[in-house]
Scaffold this motif. Structure first.
Motif, PDB file in Angstrom:
ATOM      1  N   PHE A 102     131.630 102.314 120.963  1.00 22.30           N
ATOM      2  CA  PHE A 102     131.747 101.781 119.603  1.00 22.30           C
ATOM      3  C   PHE A 102     132.425 102.763 118.648  1.00 22.30           C
ATOM      4  N   SER A 103     133.040 103.811 119.178  1.00 25.68           N
ATOM      5  CA  SER A 103     133.575 104.871 118.321  1.00 25.68           C
ATOM      6  C   SER A 103     134.660 104.368 117.366  1.00 25.68           C
ATOM      7  N   ASN A 104     135.543 103.464 117.804  1.00 25.37           N
ATOM      8  CA  ASN A 104     136.586 102.956 116.903  1.00 25.37           C
ATOM      9  C   ASN A 104     135.981 102.141 115.756  1.00 25.37           C
ATOM     10  N   MET A 105     134.977 101.345 116.064  1.00 27.86           N
ATOM     11  CA  MET A 105     134.308 100.567 115.024  1.00 27.86           C
ATOM     12  C   MET A 105     133.616 101.502 114.028  1.00 27.86           C
ATOM     13  N   GLU A 106     132.957 102.537 114.542  1.00 30.60           N
ATOM     14  CA  GLU A 106     132.273 103.486 113.671  1.00 30.60           C
ATOM     15  C   GLU A 106     133.262 104.207 112.765  1.00 30.60           C
ATOM     16  N   LYS A 107     134.398 104.633 113.343  1.00 33.92           N
ATOM     17  CA  LYS A 107     135.431 105.306 112.531  1.00 33.92           C
ATOM     18  C   LYS A 107     135.907 104.380 111.423  1.00 33.92           C
ATOM     19  N   PHE A 108     136.194 103.121 111.767  1.00 31.80           N
ATOM     20  CA  PHE A 108     136.685 102.150 110.783  1.00 31.80           C
ATOM     21  C   PHE A 108     135.656 101.915 109.677  1.00 31.80           C
ATOM     22  N   LEU A 109     134.420 101.654 110.061  1.00 31.15           N
ATOM     23  CA  LEU A 109     133.397 101.329 109.064  1.00 31.15           C
ATOM     24  C   LEU A 109     132.989 102.532 108.221  1.00 31.15           C
ATOM     25  N   ASN A 110     133.357 103.732 108.658  1.00 34.43           N
ATOM     26  CA  ASN A 110     133.063 104.925 107.871  1.00 34.43           C
ATOM     27  C   ASN A 110     134.231 105.380 107.002  1.00 34.43           C
ATOM     28  N   LEU A 111     135.367 104.669 107.074  1.00 33.10           N
ATOM     29  CA  LEU A 111     136.479 104.993 106.176  1.00 33.10           C
ATOM     30  C   LEU A 111     136.052 104.743 104.736  1.00 33.10           C
ATOM     31  N   LYS A 112     136.423 105.641 103.855  1.00 35.74           N
ATOM     32  CA  LYS A 112     136.013 105.542 102.443  1.00 35.74           C
ATOM     33  C   LYS A 112     136.370 104.190 101.817  1.00 35.74           C
ATOM     34  N   PRO A 113     137.628 103.689 101.997  1.00 36.64           N
ATOM     35  CA  PRO A 113     137.950 102.390 101.380  1.00 36.64           C
ATOM     36  C   PRO A 113     137.103 101.233 101.943  1.00 36.64           C
ATOM     37  N   VAL A 114     136.761 101.309 103.224  1.00 36.47           N
ATOM     38  CA  VAL A 114     135.940 100.257 103.836  1.00 36.47           C
ATOM     39  C   VAL A 114     134.527 100.325 103.279  1.00 36.47           C
ATOM     40  N   ARG A 115     133.970 101.540 103.200  1.00 40.22           N
ATOM     41  CA  ARG A 115     132.622 101.705 102.632  1.00 40.22           C
ATOM     42  C   ARG A 115     132.587 101.227 101.183  1.00 40.22           C
ATOM     43  N   GLU A 116     133.642 101.533 100.432  1.00 43.19           N
ATOM     44  CA  GLU A 116     133.698 101.086  99.030  1.00 43.19           C
ATOM     45  C   GLU A 116     133.748  99.574  98.933  1.00 43.19           C
ATOM     46  N   SER A 117     134.571  98.928  99.776  1.00 43.06           N
ATOM     47  CA  SER A 117     134.685  97.466  99.719  1.00 43.06           C
ATOM     48  C   SER A 117     133.397  96.774 100.170  1.00 43.06           C
ATOM     49  N   LEU A 118     132.626  97.423 101.043  1.00 41.58           N
ATOM     50  CA  LEU A 118     131.346  96.867 101.482  1.00 41.58           C
ATOM     51  C   LEU A 118     130.215  97.198 100.505  1.00 41.58           C
ATOM     52  N   GLY A 119     130.479  98.135  99.603  1.00 37.55           N
ATOM     53  CA  GLY A 119     129.476  98.503  98.603  1.00 37.55           C
ATOM     54  C   GLY A 119     128.296  99.278  99.159  1.00 37.55           C
TER      55      GLY A 119
END
Length: 177
Positions: A102-119
């Protein structure tokens, strides 16, 4: 809001451990993961597991943790017999601690813009959180299905799904209802 548009889904849910744990040996036998002799041996553990789950429902924390340990002997025994089986897809081998990378998913979901958009702020995403796992251990063996009928009676729609080749959350456990 109109109840025609309300609903919920349970995907690979553990709602009634008494039924779901009992289904493990049957599913494993049906899928050819274990032999009849293994099934017979595991069948002797099932009543002990069921009794432990009943005690969990009435006695609370210690009994629930004990039932978790007793009942998981069924699941772990199947894995020991089957070898390196992927318990999410019994047709495959398990690779890594969660059987998938799941490393690619974890990297993606931990990107700052992704975290910001998810709130989610500064909270790091992890595929499997030991903190959450440990916090839920006490409730693991409780029958949580009891709250579902009243929701259905109120007209709220329900979708339950489980994978055909998924041992850990197999479809047989839902078919017995």
């Amino acid at each position: 809001m109109n109840s025609d548009h309300q609903g919920f889904a349970i995907g690979n849910g553990l709602t009634d451990p008494g039924i779901q744990y009992r289904a493990y040996p049957d599913y494993a036998l049906e899928m050819g993961i274990i032999k009849e002799s293994d099934h017979k041996r595991l069948g002797k553990i099932v009543p002990v597991c069921e009794m432990a789950i009943k005690l969990c429902g009435t006695s609370g924390r210690i009994a629930c943790l004990a039932s978790y340990l007793v009942c998981n002997i069924l699941f772990n025994s199947i894995l020991n017999i089957a070898g390196n089986i992927n318990y999410y897809d019994v047709r495959k081998e398990c690779h890594g601690s969660l059987c998938y990378d799941f490393s690619n998913m974890e990297k993606f979901l931990n990107l700052k813009p992704v975290r910001e958009s998810l709130g989610v702020g500064e909270i790091d995403f992890v595929s499997c959180s030991p903190t959450v796992y440990e916090a839920m251990l006490v409730d693991w063996m409780r029958n949580l299905e009891v709250g579902i009928p009243s929701l259905l009676e109120d007209g709220i729609k329900l979708l339950i799904y489980a994978g055909e080749y998924d041992l850990i959350c197999n479809w047989l456990e839902y078919a017995v209802h």
